[in-house]
Design a protein around this motif. Structure first.
Motif, mmCIF file in Angstrom:
data_model
loop_
_atom_site.group_PDB
_atom_site.id
_atom_site.type_symbol
_atom_site.label_atom_id
_atom_site.label_comp_id
_atom_site.label_asym_id
_atom_site.label_seq_id
_atom_site.Cartn_x
_atom_site.Cartn_y
_atom_site.Cartn_z
ATOM 1 N N LEU A 144 2.168 -4.831 -6.123
ATOM 2 C CA LEU A 144 1.079 -5.767 -6.445
ATOM 3 C C LEU A 144 -0.010 -5.098 -7.270
ATOM 4 O O LEU A 144 -0.756 -5.773 -7.976
ATOM 5 C CB LEU A 144 0.484 -6.346 -5.152
ATOM 6 N N MET A 167 -3.844 -5.196 3.352
ATOM 7 C CA MET A 167 -3.418 -3.804 3.544
ATOM 8 C C MET A 167 -3.293 -3.153 2.162
ATOM 9 O O MET A 167 -3.465 -3.803 1.138
ATOM 10 C CB MET A 167 -2.114 -3.768 4.327
ATOM 11 N N CYS A 181 -0.803 -0.350 0.537
ATOM 12 C CA CYS A 181 0.209 0.713 0.449
ATOM 13 C C CYS A 181 0.138 1.318 -0.959
ATOM 14 O O CYS A 181 0.064 0.584 -1.949
ATOM 15 C CB CYS A 181 1.593 0.136 0.705
ATOM 16 N N LYS A 241 4.017 -5.947 7.872
ATOM 17 C CA LYS A 241 3.761 -4.582 8.345
ATOM 18 C C LYS A 241 2.635 -4.602 9.371
ATOM 19 O O LYS A 241 1.988 -3.584 9.605
ATOM 20 C CB LYS A 241 3.366 -3.664 7.178
ATOM 21 N N CYS A 262 -2.939 -8.880 -0.575
ATOM 22 C CA CYS A 262 -2.706 -8.439 0.797
ATOM 23 C C CYS A 262 -3.885 -7.576 1.241
ATOM 24 O O CYS A 262 -4.349 -6.743 0.448
ATOM 25 C CB CYS A 262 -1.411 -7.621 0.803
ATOM 26 N N CYS A 279 2.613 -0.018 -3.574
ATOM 27 C CA CYS A 279 2.803 -1.483 -3.637
ATOM 28 C C CYS A 279 2.835 -1.996 -5.072
ATOM 29 O O CYS A 279 1.945 -1.715 -5.881
ATOM 30 C CB CYS A 279 1.681 -2.158 -2.868
HETATM 31 S S1 SF4 Z 1 3.496 -3.174 0.336
HETATM 32 FE FE1 SF4 Z 1 3.273 -5.047 1.573
HETATM 33 S S2 SF4 Z 1 1.876 -4.486 3.263
HETATM 34 FE FE2 SF4 Z 1 1.683 -2.900 1.675
HETATM 35 S S3 SF4 Z 1 -0.073 -3.582 0.424
HETATM 36 FE FE3 SF4 Z 1 1.798 -4.368 -0.571
HETATM 37 S S4 SF4 Z 1 2.078 -6.448 0.272
HETATM 38 FE FE4 SF4 Z 1 0.618 -5.366 1.618
#
Ligand code: SF4
Length: 367
Positions: A102, A95, A97, A177, A93, A100
């Motif tokens: 990921l 972005m 956060c 988001k 992504c 997150c």
């Molecule tokens: S929480 Fe969602 S918007 Fe934020 S970095 Fe992870 S995938 Fe992207």
């Protein structure tokens, strides 16, 4: 939104696909494009200070070699799940956060992968629908990526909407988001597409949701897609316990209901901040000054660090209460919480995952 890219890699076999051509045309003045034999190579982590951040700026257009559609990877027999199906069309992504998942989940393959053979997912969906002709399914693309980040460039939402608009028992959920809704406003979802926004108070956005749209912009984008014929839903996830959280989550709900009448909201979900020890270590390493990551957490029996249960339930109740007091029954569910927690928040035992999934997928169904 205008996200930065350092480079774009396109797999040789995919160069002539419509998606690769659109992306190549859109990025030609923004980033160098390189053709590669195997997209998995540039998608891998590169040794360096923060390979996860670097991966977010390295787009890879490639074939997906494994199935697209699966049960939500967060699902577990421990939790009262929502029966969600996930369609993986991209990974990572633009972005960033601080909380997150990921950061841990794609640490070895952080390149921003977009799968050019995405239409193969439609065949998988046909098989699922064929096997269970009486059921409705909710299928989301926002699990390993944001559903709309880069949509201006990829145009993926247009093709998804065109497919789902013709499917009576399959509902698409685009979770985001961003406020990147231009392609949505030009499409006709025929009531079969949900767009959902994850919402946090302004303070969480400022400290922790880097490069995302401000909460007020997300809510305004929701108003606009609602007027264009989409269903809308909201996820309060992760709910974070910080000093002013009780007041600020309540104010967030008040603002939401000022802009969008509660009876227009298809459903909402709530989930608490939860991190494996590995994720918390990675997040604190990348964001050492983020105040939302610094609280004490309790190691729960699912192996995740969570906010102390009474504190987390108090915040959940504030959100659920606001919906209850709105005077209409808006369906709500908890993400990655046990049935006993659901009962304490909503005052009743949850239905089975299949039943909840069915209800959330159906147009205008209330439960
Ligand atoms: S929480 Fe969602 S918007 Fe934020 S970095 Fe992870 S995938 Fe992207």
């Amino acid at each position: 939104m205008n996200f930065e890219l350092d480079a774009v890699f396109i797999e040789d076999s995919e160069r002539e696909t419509a998606l690769a051509r659109r992306i190549a045309a859109a990025v030609q003045d923004r980033a160098p494009i390189e053709n590669v034999a195997d997209g998995r190579v540039p998608a891998r982590a590169i040794a360096g200070a923060d390979s996860f951040s670097a991966g977010k700026r390295r787009m890879v257009v490639m074939r997906r070699r494994t199935p697209f559609v699966m049960s939500c990877p967060a699902g577990s027999a421990r939790f009262a799940c929502c029966g969600y199906l996930v369609m993986v069309l991209a990974s990572n992504c633009p972005m960033d956060c601080s909380y997150c998942f990921l950061q841990e989940f794609v640490a070895d393959n952080p390149g921003f992968q977009i799968y050019s053979n995405f239409a193969d997912a439609f065949e998988e969906l046909e098989r699922i629908a064929h096997r269970a002709p009486d059921r409705h399914f909710r299928i989301g693309t926002g699990e390993l990526a944001d559903s709309l980040a880069f949509d201006t460039m990829t145009g993926l939402s247009r093709e998804l909407i065109a497919y789902f608009a013709e499917r009576e028992k399959l509902t698409l959920e685009l979770k985001t988001k961003t406020d990147e809704i231009g392609n949505l406003l030009d499409s006709d979802p025929r009531g079969r597409v949900l767009v959902s926004w994850t919402l946090s108070p302004e303070k969480v956005w400022r400290t922790s949701e880097h490069r995302t749209a401000p909460p007020a912009a997300r809510i305004d984008a929701a108003r606009r897609v609602l007027e264009a014929g989409y269903r809308v839903a909201f996820h309060f996830d992760p709910v974070i316990a910080y000093v002013d959280a009780e007041r600020e989550y309540a104010e967030l709900l008040d603002h939401l209901f000022e802009v969008i009448a509660p009876e227009k909201i298809a459903f909402f979900s709530i989930g608490g901040l939860r991190m494996t020890p590995g994720l918390r270590a990675a997040a604190r390493r990348r964001w050492p000054r983020d105040p939302m990551l610094l609280d004490e957490h309790v190691l729960a029996d699912d192996g995740r660090l969570r906010t102390f249960t009474p504190l987390r339930l108090k915040l959940y109740r504030i959100i659920a209460d606001r919906f209850e007091r709105a005077g209409v029954k808006v369906p709500g569910y908890l993400c990655m919480e046990a049935a006993s927690v659901h009962e304490r928040v909503f005052g009743a035992a949850p239905a089975s995952p299949a039943t909840i999934g069915e209800r959330l997928a159906r147009e205008r169904e209330r439960f």
